[in-house]
Scaffold this active site. Structure first.
Site, mmCIF file in Angstrom:
data_model
loop_
_atom_site.group_PDB
_atom_site.id
_atom_site.type_symbol
_atom_site.label_atom_id
_atom_site.label_comp_id
_atom_site.label_asym_id
_atom_site.label_seq_id
_atom_site.Cartn_x
_atom_site.Cartn_y
_atom_site.Cartn_z
ATOM 1 N N GLU A 189 0.758 -1.261 -0.104
ATOM 2 C CA GLU A 189 0.162 -0.075 0.083
ATOM 3 C C GLU A 189 0.836 1.236 -0.192
ATOM 4 O O GLU A 189 0.579 2.456 -0.781
ATOM 5 C CB GLU A 189 -0.898 0.065 1.239
ATOM 6 C CG GLU A 189 -1.782 1.313 1.321
ATOM 7 C CD GLU A 189 -1.371 1.919 2.811
ATOM 8 O OE1 GLU A 189 -1.041 3.144 2.955
ATOM 9 O OE2 GLU A 189 -1.503 1.038 3.656
ATOM 10 N N HIS A 190 1.998 1.252 0.843
ATOM 11 C CA HIS A 190 3.016 2.453 0.909
ATOM 12 C C HIS A 190 3.484 2.494 -0.467
ATOM 13 O O HIS A 190 3.461 3.717 -1.027
ATOM 14 C CB HIS A 190 3.968 2.351 1.827
ATOM 15 C CG HIS A 190 3.403 2.493 3.418
ATOM 16 N ND1 HIS A 190 2.582 1.502 3.884
ATOM 17 C CD2 HIS A 190 3.852 3.313 4.098
ATOM 18 C CE1 HIS A 190 2.409 2.139 4.969
ATOM 19 N NE2 HIS A 190 3.031 3.125 5.368
#
Length: 485
Positions: free
Chosen positions: A99-100
């Site tokens: 996600e990052h």
């Protein structure tokens, strides 16, 4: 970015109503009289007239759900059925890591170009990962909806996952881990999950252990994304001044190419996560306050008993010593805490996952109040199972209804609610239906539900800080029932 729990009650309890005072500022009796006539429509009639959430599916299985309103802004997002529960011991933390990195740019938009595009729209792009869901969403003006959907589609399907982005994401996550260690509420809830669901994926933290973060590679991220970012597990949700047909067309254009095929036709299936009555203690007498979380096994989000258990959690309530009202709190446990000067705060919670959950309370108090605070909290649990009154249940039901409405104040909370509910239930349950389910619960139904899940059940306990006074586990277990003549 991370989210400890996707529970109905805990998320509803975070919302706060702010009563408007425009009529009072006007200072005109005629305006006040007009307000009285306008309020003649009942609350039930008002929520019954809210437009239904529309749900459609693309050919590849991506679901598109929208809630139309007259807002000048909109929020559109992608909710994916993947999180730390889909990981194993070796790759725990990879979904949060991914996600990052996804937000670092795509093959078409570098991070700089992506940030400039979002800023030029005056929009807000964000993401989060929980134990069962991952979300990417953007809030913008209604006229910028096509660009928002385009950017989200590009992030999901054309992410570069370059080595510099991976290394930058690694440094960022390691910094966040250090910051999270100071958030004792989040730490104690991670410990609660690790002991309650020990030996199962629900016991993993969302961010993962430091060793895993340091060893995650580009190939790990690419493999995880290829295995789990599949069309049938994706919901494109939108809320605000939008039209369903427009969102459906944009989703078909930008998400119609998402793959729905799995490698070797093997579809990942969640294994059941067993609950274990146990405890995990971290004693540190240098800390000023003790954080204690105690919970029994709750129910999954689709279980009918989720509603009475949410009402029971609302009845226990939450309290902080900074609250006004003194001993005149609606929560009996709050009254006891004020009168006896016990804890600093407490928060009841009902965290629901797809097939199980945690129902319990988080206590914050000094080291000399632990035994009394725990005694009164468990006493209130037993009262829920045996002698809670109809008036108390009615008050808790009204509070829960208020939290439900307040939680949807804005396009972003509404969009998140749509995405989570479609993933959990296959549809979005309307406020009118929630209210009907809540109204159907009476004191006897609540006592029966609490007796099934709380009374004489082995709890899971997690505690941090100066916890010398914490009772032995067997004593805590013996307070989960009453000997009555």
């Amino acid at each position: 970015r991370s989210e400890s729990s996707g529970s109905l009650e805990s998320k509803m309890a975070a919302a706060v109503f702010r009563a408007g005072s425009a009529l009072l500022r006007g200072g005109k009796p005629a305006a006040l009289a007009a307000g009285r006539f306008r309020s003649s429509v009942s609350f039930a009639e008002t929520i019954a007239n809210i437009p239904e959430t529309q749900l459609s599916s693309l050919e590849n299985g991506v679901r598109v759900a929208t809630a139309e309103s007259d807002h000048p802004t909109c929020t559109v997002g992608v909710w994916i059925e993947v999180g730390s529960r889909y990981e194993n011991e070796k790759n725990n933390g990879v979904s949060n890591f991914l996600e990052h990195v996804v937000l670092k740019g795509t093959k078409k938009h570098s991070q700089l170009v992506l940030e400039e595009e979002v800023e030029s729209l005056g929009a807000h792009l964000s993401a989060y990962t929980s134990r069962e869901h991952t979300a990417y969403y953007m809030k913008s003006l209604v006229k910028d909806l096509p660009k928002a959907v385009e950017l989200l589609g590009d992030l999901i399907q054309n992410n570069s996952l370059s080595e510099p982005d991976v290394e930058h994401g690694r440094k960022l996550i390691l910094q966040e881990v250090q910051e999270m260690e100071n958030n004792l509420e989040e730490v104690v809830f991670d410990h609660l999950h690790s002991t309650a669901f020990q030996g199962t994926p629900l016991g993993y933290t969302v961010v993962g252990p430091t060793d895993n973060i340091k060893s995650v590679s580009h190939s790990n991220l690419a493999e995880f994304m290829a295995n789990h970012y599949k069309a049938p597990r994706i919901v494109v949700a939108a809320s605000g001044g939008i039209r369903h047909d427009e969102v459906l067309g944009l989703a078909n254009q930008h998400f119609g190419g998402v793959s729905f095929k799995y490698k070797d036709d093997v579809i990942p299936v969640l294994a059941p996560c067993r609950f274990t009555g146990s405890q995990l203690l971290v004693r540190d007498d240098a800390m000023p306050l003790a954080h204690i979380a105690i919970a029994v096994e709750g129910v999954g989000s689709s279980n009918p008993d989720m509603v009475p258990l949410s009402i029971a959690s609302t009845l226990i309530g939450n309290w902080d010593r900074t609250y006004g009202g003194g001993a005149n709190q609606s929560s009996r446990l709050a009254q006891i805490s004020v009168e006896n000067k016990l804890g600093h705060s407490f928060q009841s919670f009902n965290t629901c996952y797809s097939d199980t959950g945690l129902w319990g309370i988080h206590l914050v108090c000094d080291g000399l109040s632990i035994e009394d605070m725990l005694h009164f909290a468990q006493g209130e649990w037993m009262r829920l199972c045996t002698s809670v009154t109809e008036s108390e249940v009615t008050r808790a039901k009204n509070t829960l209804k208020t939290h439900l409405v307040a939680h949807l104040d804005g396009t972003t909370p509404a969009c998140a609610d749509i995405g989570r509910q479609v993933l959990s239930y296959g549809r979005r349950i309307s406020l009118a239906e929630w209210n009907a389910r809540i109204d159907a619960v009476d004191a006897q139904m609540l006592r029966d539900a609490c007796s099934r899940y709380i009374y004489d059940r082995c709890p899971a306990v997690a505690a941090i800080g100066p916890i010398e006074q914490l009772p032995d586990y067997n004593r805590i277990r013996s307070a989960m029932y009453w000997l009555r003549l």
